[in-house]
Design a protein around this motif. Sequence first.
Motif, PDB file in Angstrom:
ATOM      1  N   UNK A 112       0.826  -1.186   0.000  1.00 39.93           N
ATOM      2  CA  UNK A 112       0.000   0.000   0.000  1.00 39.93           C
ATOM      3  C   UNK A 112       0.872   1.252   0.000  1.00 39.93           C
ATOM      4  N   UNK A 113       1.950   1.186   0.746  1.00 35.20           N
ATOM      5  CA  UNK A 113       2.872   2.329   0.761  1.00 35.20           C
ATOM      6  C   UNK A 113       3.464   2.538  -0.623  1.00 35.20           C
ATOM      7  N   UNK A 114       3.705   1.437  -1.320  1.00 37.03           N
ATOM      8  CA  UNK A 114       4.249   1.524  -2.674  1.00 37.03           C
ATOM      9  C   UNK A 114       3.307   2.304  -3.586  1.00 37.03           C
ATOM     10  N   UNK A 115       2.010   2.027  -3.493  1.00 36.20           N
ATOM     11  CA  UNK A 115       1.041   2.732  -4.321  1.00 36.20           C
ATOM     12  C   UNK A 115       0.925   4.197  -3.926  1.00 36.20           C
ATOM     13  N   UNK A 116       1.048   4.484  -2.648  1.00 37.15           N
ATOM     14  CA  UNK A 116       1.020   5.882  -2.207  1.00 37.15           C
ATOM     15  C   UNK A 116       2.198   6.648  -2.796  1.00 37.15           C
ATOM     16  N   UNK A 117       3.358   6.038  -2.805  1.00 37.12           N
ATOM     17  CA  UNK A 117       4.544   6.683  -3.380  1.00 37.12           C
ATOM     18  C   UNK A 117       4.385   6.856  -4.893  1.00 37.12           C
ATOM     19  N   UNK A 118       3.823   5.845  -5.552  1.00 42.37           N
ATOM     20  CA  UNK A 118       3.607   5.938  -7.001  1.00 42.37           C
ATOM     21  C   UNK A 118       2.670   7.095  -7.326  1.00 42.37           C
ATOM     22  N   UNK A 119       1.557   7.209  -6.578  1.00 46.70           N
ATOM     23  CA  UNK A 119       0.623   8.302  -6.836  1.00 46.70           C
ATOM     24  C   UNK A 119       1.244   9.653  -6.503  1.00 46.70           C
ATOM     25  N   UNK A 120       2.106   9.715  -5.510  1.00 43.49           N
ATOM     26  CA  UNK A 120       2.776  10.975  -5.192  1.00 43.49           C
ATOM     27  C   UNK A 120       3.705  11.393  -6.332  1.00 43.49           C
ATOM     28  N   UNK A 121       4.410  10.432  -6.901  1.00 43.58           N
ATOM     29  CA  UNK A 121       5.300  10.728  -8.032  1.00 43.58           C
ATOM     30  C   UNK A 121       4.482  11.171  -9.243  1.00 43.58           C
ATOM     31  N   UNK A 122       3.366  10.473  -9.492  1.00 44.75           N
ATOM     32  CA  UNK A 122       2.486  10.869 -10.603  1.00 44.75           C
ATOM     33  C   UNK A 122       1.992  12.295 -10.392  1.00 44.75           C
ATOM     34  N   UNK A 123       1.633  12.609  -9.152  1.00 47.58           N
ATOM     35  CA  UNK A 123       1.161  13.956  -8.840  1.00 47.58           C
ATOM     36  C   UNK A 123       2.243  15.002  -9.099  1.00 47.58           C
TER      37      UNK A 123
END
Length: 61
Positions: free
Chosen positions: A1-12
Amino acid sequence: MLKYAIIFAVISLVAGVLGFGGIAAGAAGIAKLLFGLFLVLAVVFVVLAALGIGAVKKAID
């Protein structure tokens, strides 16, 4: 889940740099939600682990 949070932060961040404000805001919102959920679950599991260790010690004695 943390991985997806980091991915979405990078996308943002990338979307913000490129000028896509709506996409950046949406991705940042999802990243915040996932990170908050990760923190809550991490705390719950740490508490459960701490309580479980005490229960095992009591059962052994």
